[in-house]
Design a protein around this motif. Structure first.
Motif, PDB file in Angstrom:
ATOM      1  N   THR A  99       0.828  -1.203   0.000  1.00 30.72           N
ATOM      2  CA  THR A  99       0.000   0.000   0.000  1.00 30.72           C
ATOM      3  C   THR A  99       0.867   1.260   0.000  1.00 30.72           C
ATOM      4  OG1 THR A  99      -0.054   0.211   2.423  1.00 30.72           O
ATOM      5  CG2 THR A  99      -1.732  -1.216   1.399  1.00 30.72           C
ATOM      6  N   ILE A 100       0.204   2.387  -0.201  1.00 29.48           N
ATOM      7  CA  ILE A 100       0.887   3.691  -0.127  1.00 29.48           C
ATOM      8  C   ILE A 100       1.544   3.854   1.242  1.00 29.48           C
ATOM      9  CG2 ILE A 100       0.559   6.188  -0.172  1.00 29.48           C
ATOM     10  CD1 ILE A 100       0.180   4.903  -2.907  1.00 29.48           C
ATOM     11  N   GLU A 101       0.838   3.486   2.296  1.00 25.49           N
ATOM     12  CA  GLU A 101       1.380   3.640   3.644  1.00 25.49           C
ATOM     13  C   GLU A 101       2.616   2.772   3.853  1.00 25.49           C
ATOM     14  OE1 GLU A 101      -0.162   3.909   8.275  1.00 25.49           O
ATOM     15  OE2 GLU A 101      -1.540   3.298   6.673  1.00 25.49           O
ATOM     16  N   LEU A 104       5.513   4.667   2.387  1.00 28.90           N
ATOM     17  CA  LEU A 104       5.865   5.858   3.175  1.00 28.90           C
ATOM     18  C   LEU A 104       6.638   5.500   4.433  1.00 28.90           C
ATOM     19  CD1 LEU A 104       2.541   7.884   2.881  1.00 28.90           C
ATOM     20  CD2 LEU A 104       4.769   8.633   2.029  1.00 28.90           C
ATOM     21  N   THR A 105       6.355   4.348   5.020  1.00 27.28           N
ATOM     22  CA  THR A 105       6.963   3.966   6.296  1.00 27.28           C
ATOM     23  C   THR A 105       8.113   2.977   6.144  1.00 27.28           C
ATOM     24  OG1 THR A 105       5.302   2.223   6.569  1.00 27.28           O
ATOM     25  CG2 THR A 105       4.810   4.365   7.565  1.00 27.28           C
ATOM     26  N   CYS A 160      14.109   1.905   2.228  1.00 27.99           N
ATOM     27  CA  CYS A 160      13.955   1.513   0.833  1.00 27.99           C
ATOM     28  C   CYS A 160      13.902   2.731  -0.078  1.00 27.99           C
ATOM     29  CB  CYS A 160      12.686   0.675   0.665  1.00 27.99           C
ATOM     30  SG  CYS A 160      12.484  -0.001  -0.995  1.00 27.99           S
ATOM     31  N   ASN A 161      15.004   2.981  -0.777  1.00 29.75           N
ATOM     32  CA  ASN A 161      15.037   4.071  -1.746  1.00 29.75           C
ATOM     33  C   ASN A 161      14.054   3.821  -2.887  1.00 29.75           C
ATOM     34  OD1 ASN A 161      17.410   5.908  -0.924  1.00 29.75           O
ATOM     35  ND2 ASN A 161      18.275   3.858  -0.765  1.00 29.75           N
ATOM     36  N   GLY A 162      14.004   2.574  -3.350  1.00 29.93           N
ATOM     37  CA  GLY A 162      13.088   2.242  -4.425  1.00 29.93           C
ATOM     38  C   GLY A 162      11.636   2.529  -4.083  1.00 29.93           C
ATOM     39  N   GLY A 163      11.276   2.351  -2.808  1.00 26.27           N
ATOM     40  CA  GLY A 163       9.913   2.648  -2.389  1.00 26.27           C
ATOM     41  C   GLY A 163       9.539   4.100  -2.607  1.00 26.27           C
ATOM     42  N   TYR A 164      10.487   4.990  -2.387  1.00 23.17           N
ATOM     43  CA  TYR A 164      10.201   6.420  -2.575  1.00 23.17           C
ATOM     44  C   TYR A 164      10.218   6.810  -4.046  1.00 23.17           C
ATOM     45  CZ  TYR A 164       9.240   7.928   2.096  1.00 23.17           C
ATOM     46  OH  TYR A 164       8.607   8.131   3.294  1.00 23.17           O
ATOM     47  N   PRO A 271      16.291   0.759  16.145  1.00 22.77           N
ATOM     48  CA  PRO A 271      17.409   0.815  17.093  1.00 22.77           C
ATOM     49  C   PRO A 271      18.770   0.976  16.426  1.00 22.77           C
ATOM     50  CG  PRO A 271      15.875  -0.940  17.691  1.00 22.77           C
ATOM     51  CD  PRO A 271      15.466  -0.449  16.348  1.00 22.77           C
ATOM     52  N   SER A 272      18.952   0.395  15.254  1.00 19.09           N
ATOM     53  CA  SER A 272      20.253   0.490  14.596  1.00 19.09           C
ATOM     54  C   SER A 272      20.602   1.916  14.207  1.00 19.09           C
ATOM     55  CB  SER A 272      20.272  -0.385  13.340  1.00 19.09           C
ATOM     56  OG  SER A 272      19.321   0.061  12.391  1.00 19.09           O
ATOM     57  N   GLU A 273      19.596   2.776  14.084  1.00 17.36           N
ATOM     58  CA  GLU A 273      19.822   4.180  13.739  1.00 17.36           C
ATOM     59  C   GLU A 273      19.641   5.105  14.940  1.00 17.36           C
ATOM     60  OE1 GLU A 273      20.794   5.459  10.888  1.00 17.36           O
ATOM     61  OE2 GLU A 273      20.852   3.596   9.765  1.00 17.36           O
ATOM     62  N   HIS A 274      19.327   4.538  16.101  1.00 17.81           N
ATOM     63  CA  HIS A 274      19.065   5.336  17.301  1.00 17.81           C
ATOM     64  C   HIS A 274      17.927   6.331  17.063  1.00 17.81           C
ATOM     65  CE1 HIS A 274      22.770   3.837  19.211  1.00 17.81           C
ATOM     66  NE2 HIS A 274      23.309   3.988  18.023  1.00 17.81           N
ATOM     67  N   LYS A 275      16.983   5.963  16.216  1.00 12.89           N
ATOM     68  CA  LYS A 275      15.892   6.862  15.875  1.00 12.89           C
ATOM     69  C   LYS A 275      14.612   6.053  15.660  1.00 12.89           C
ATOM     70  CE  LYS A 275      18.006   8.889  12.266  1.00 12.89           C
ATOM     71  NZ  LYS A 275      19.421   8.483  12.306  1.00 12.89           N
ATOM     72  N   ARG A 276      13.512   6.777  15.467  1.00  8.47           N
ATOM     73  CA  ARG A 276      12.249   6.187  15.056  1.00  8.47           C
ATOM     74  C   ARG A 276      11.898   6.759  13.681  1.00  8.47           C
ATOM     75  NH1 ARG A 276       8.702   8.076  20.056  1.00  8.47           N
ATOM     76  NH2 ARG A 276       9.915   9.957  19.591  1.00  8.47           N
ATOM     77  N   TYR A 277      10.842   6.203  13.068  1.00  8.53           N
ATOM     78  CA  TYR A 277      10.436   6.706  11.758  1.00  8.53           C
ATOM     79  C   TYR A 277       8.938   6.915  11.722  1.00  8.53           C
ATOM     80  CZ  TYR A 277      11.211   7.665   6.818  1.00  8.53           C
ATOM     81  OH  TYR A 277      11.333   8.306   5.612  1.00  8.53           O
ATOM     82  N   GLY A 278       8.535   7.998  11.070  1.00 12.03           N
ATOM     83  CA  GLY A 278       7.122   8.281  10.854  1.00 12.03           C
ATOM     84  C   GLY A 278       6.764   7.981   9.412  1.00 12.03           C
ATOM     85  N   MET A 279       6.374   9.027   8.681  1.00 13.14           N
ATOM     86  CA  MET A 279       6.150   8.900   7.242  1.00 13.14           C
ATOM     87  C   MET A 279       6.959   9.988   6.549  1.00 13.14           C
ATOM     88  SD  MET A 279       2.161   7.758   6.659  1.00 13.14           S
ATOM     89  CE  MET A 279       1.424   9.288   7.200  1.00 13.14           C
ATOM     90  N   GLY A 280       8.133   9.622   6.054  1.00  9.24           N
ATOM     91  CA  GLY A 280       9.003  10.574   5.376  1.00  9.24           C
ATOM     92  C   GLY A 280       9.975  11.285   6.282  1.00  9.24           C
TER      93      GLY A 280
END
Length: 346
Positions: A99-101, A104-105, A160-164, A271-280
């Motif tokens: 899906t689109i979502e 994005l994630t 995923c670069n291809g996803g974007y 965790p591997s990036e010490h960050k979280r992700y939203g959408m974009g």
């Protein structure tokens, strides 16, 4: 707010990998720190200025997400919409359930044409098609094709670069406008960005920086990246525009406040990036910081915004490695709230 880093520590970080680029800290309407180091064009001795346009690598993925969310707000597409009907016969290895979502994630699981989980150096020659042909979105289809699904959609996070790139294709096909025009009208114009654009690397204006592969020498990235950036990266940005961008985003001038809240809601912990992700957008793991980040041949970039104090910390580098010690030092000074994982971290 000012970032508690001493001039000596900042100088050491700048010297560590011979940082070349622009560093700014803006708090509200006040610029509290500005450093312009090195050259936008080494051979001609053109120094960086605060208004130099510098490529951001993956940093414009947030802009791509905003284009999609503008289409969602307009009712043109929905986050739960399947991608397959839009792709038609193109990219047949993309799972029918994506899906689109998911895109994005970074949870789509589709095979990536630039797989950051694989081995290799940042300046490897990795594209399967001539780079001069990669100026428009549809031209990327041969490069995106042929990569098997890595895991079922929604199973986990995998950057995923291809996803974007698929999102850019989706945006064009459902809107009838080019992706580059959509970024201009739906993001840049609405946010008042005057210097940011998708420039061709073989036709750069005088205020744009060349991207250098190493600390020294004049070899650039022109043979390593698409001639013009797209949904997964390659836009040229300025430090001034980035502070304007963050303020416009959070003021609801690009998409509605409800949509902003949805985009910066943590979807996955990384965790591997010490960050979280939203959408974009990357998000601080233990803070409300919002992050755009990019790393590629001839580009190293991060812009972090702290909403509570309307503080923007931006490091735009026009070499592959130069910005990371500076970003790392600033992250440490900010108690690690915007820290990411860099090659020299354990």
């Amino acid at each position: 707010m000012t970032v508690p880093i001493t001039p000596e520590a900042l100088d050491a970080a700048i010297e560590a990998e011979s940082f070349t680029g622009v560093l700014t800290i803006d708090v509200g309407d006040t610029r509290t720190l500005e450093r312009c180091e090195g050259y936008a064009n080494r051979a001609l001795g053109v120094p960086h200025t605060a208004s130099t346009r510098i490529a951001c690598a993956s940093g414009n993925k947030g802009f791509t997400a905003l284009v999609i969310m503008r289409l969602v707000e307009a009712g043109t597409i929905g986050l739960g919409d399947l991608v397959r009907p839009i792709l038609g016969e193109d990219l047949p290895l993309v799972d029918d359930r994506v899906t689109i979502e998911h895109l994005l994630t970074h949870t789509s699981g589709i095979g990536d044409y630039i797989d950051e989980e694989g081995d290799g150096e940042i300046d490897d020659h990795i594209f399967s098609v001539p780079l001069h042909e990669l100026a428009e979105t549809e031209a990327f289809l041969p490069a995106l094709d042929g990569f098997p699904q890595k895991f079922p959609p929604g199973e986990r996070f995998s950057y995923c670069n291809g996803g974007y790139m698929v999102l850019a294709l989706v945006a064009e096909r459902v809107s009838g406008h080019t992706f580059h025009d959509l970024v201009q009208t739906e993001v840049c114009d609405r946010a008042g960005l005057t210097g940011s654009a998708f420039l061709r690397s073989d036709d750069l204006p005088g205020d744009a920086a060349l991207g250098y592969l190493a600390e020294e020498g004049n070899r650039t990235n022109v043979l390593h990246l698409p001639v013009r950036g797209n949904g997964d990266g390659g836009m040229y940005l300025t430090a001034d525009d980035l502070h304007r961008f963050w303020n416009a985003l959070l003021d609801g001038r690009i998409v509605s406040p409800d949509t902003v809240a949805e985009m910066i809601r943590p979807r996955v912990d990384v965790p591997s990036e010490h960050k979280r992700y939203g959408m974009g957008f990357w998000l601080g793991r233990r803070s409300s910081s919002l992050i755009l980040e990019g790393y590629d041949a001839g580009a190293s970039f991060r812009s972090t915004h702290l909403p509570e104090t309307r503080t923007t910390v931006t490091v735009l580098g026009n070499s592959s490695e130069g910005a990371w010690p500076v970003i790392y030092a600033l992250a440490d000074a900010m108690d690690g709230t915007v820290r990411g994982k860099f090659p020299d971290e354990s």
